[in-house]
Motif scaffolding. Structure first.
Motif, PDB file in Angstrom:
ATOM      1  N   PHE A 124      62.589   7.555  27.040  1.00  0.00           N
ATOM      2  CA  PHE A 124      62.448   8.065  28.702  1.00  0.00           C
ATOM      3  C   PHE A 124      62.264  10.034  28.861  1.00  0.00           C
ATOM      4  O   PHE A 124      62.156   9.997  29.399  1.00  0.00           O
ATOM      5  N   ALA A 164      56.281   7.969  26.925  1.00  0.00           N
ATOM      6  CA  ALA A 164      56.097   6.732  27.775  1.00  0.00           C
ATOM      7  C   ALA A 164      55.500   5.440  27.274  1.00  0.00           C
ATOM      8  O   ALA A 164      56.203   4.626  27.395  1.00  0.00           O
ATOM      9  N   CYS A 167      58.488   4.867  25.194  1.00  0.00           N
ATOM     10  CA  CYS A 167      59.769   3.909  25.256  1.00  0.00           C
ATOM     11  C   CYS A 167      59.389   3.024  25.897  1.00  0.00           C
ATOM     12  O   CYS A 167      59.774   1.726  25.682  1.00  0.00           O
TER      13      CYS A 167
END
Length: 306
Positions: A124, A164, A167
């Motif tokens: 993140f 992303a 994550c």
């Protein structure tokens, strides 16, 4: 902010994120996070090369360039730009292929369980930093209009999307541990890595293709048409017999050679008059600056032009 200072900032940020990612990946047991760090480190190394080339191009563009390298490369350093761009894209594709092979091998062996909470936090943070850098670099490049900076911005965006995806996948894997589908959790890391690699591999292909075209001196059709249009108008205006044009784009540089065939037994002209015609043709071609290499020749012998 100049092209060089922007690339320097990008290098520092990329190296910092890369080492953090590799360390976090080793700690959490996630090869996907390790790959994210290695991918960033490869990108940083190539950005260093891009910065070196940008410096050489800027140095050779000075009114009176000095230095041994400038003396040895009197035709300039434009040809290094597509080489670096092509090498960058090729290395990134190669790294993604290697990671894909490792991911498939891990899936065949039953996957691997990782420390999801730590991996989630790291990916993140990496996503937030990479997205901010992608926006910042792209915004600055609106005025710089540099191919190197554009590729660097694309690299940051790709890194942000990779982080992303990782994550989101790690969050899903962590949630799976609390359900009856916990047996799927070990497949999360290699599975998302394989998917990301399949998405990343095609992305640098356009840059590699353009770099290859520049290295091979393939003539850009639009530039050739523009040069021929100006040359034909010049032939008609001054009564020349014909013209020959040779055009290439090498990185940011444009190389143009124009030969105008003058009828034999023409009245003599002063050199200043021929120079005035050259100046007029140069203005019509446009793009005058350090990145344009323009040669204009007047001759009655066609053999000099072909």
């Amino acid at each position: 902010m100049t092209e060089q200072s922007l690339l320097k900032l990008s290098i520092v940020a990329t190296i910092a994120l890369a080492f953090c990612g590799i360390g976090a990946g080793l700690y959490s047991g996630s090869f996907a996070v390790v790959f994210d760090g290695i991918y960033s480190l490869t990108d940083a190394f190539m950005t260093v090369l891009a910065l070196s080339v940008a410096r050489l191009i800027a140095a050779s563009a000075q009114p009176k360039p000095e230095g041994k390298l400038v003396e040895r490369f009197t035709m300039g350093f434009w040809h290094l730009e597509p080489i670096v761009l092509g090498l960058t894209g090729t290395l990134l594709i190669g790294a993604a292929f290697y990671a894909l092979i490792n991911a498939v091998d891990s899936l065949k062996e039953g996957g691997r369980l990782i420390a999801f909470d730590y991996a989630i936090a790291v990916t993140f943070v990496t996503f937030a930093v990479a997205l901010a850098m992608a926006w910042f670099v792209s915004r600055k490049n609106r005025t710089l209009k540099s191919a190197f900076v554009a590729l660097d911005a694309k690299g940051w965006f790709m890194s942000a999307m990779l982080s992303a995806a990782l994550c989101v996948a790690f969050v899903a894997g962590y949630m799976l541990l609390q359900t009856k589908y916990a047996w799927l959790a070990p497949y999360t890391d290699p599975g998302i890595l394989a998917l990301v690699c399949l998405i990343i591999i095609p992305m640098p292909l356009a840059n590699v293709k353009q770099a290859l075209l520049d290295i091979l001196l393939v003539t850009p059709p639009e530039l050739k048409q523009h040069v021929d249009k100006v040359a034909i108008a010049t032939v008609q205006k001054f009564g020349f017999s014909s013209h020959y044009s040779y055009v290439a784009r090498v990185g940011r540089g444009r190389q143009i050679e124009l030969f105008f065939i003058v009828p034999q037994n023409w009245p003599a002209r002063r050199l200043e008059e021929w120079d005035a015609i050259r100046d007029e043709v140069g203005r019509e071609l446009g793009g005058e600056g350090h990145d344009r290499w323009l040669t204009i020749v007047f001759t009655t012998d066609e053999e000099w032009a072909v």
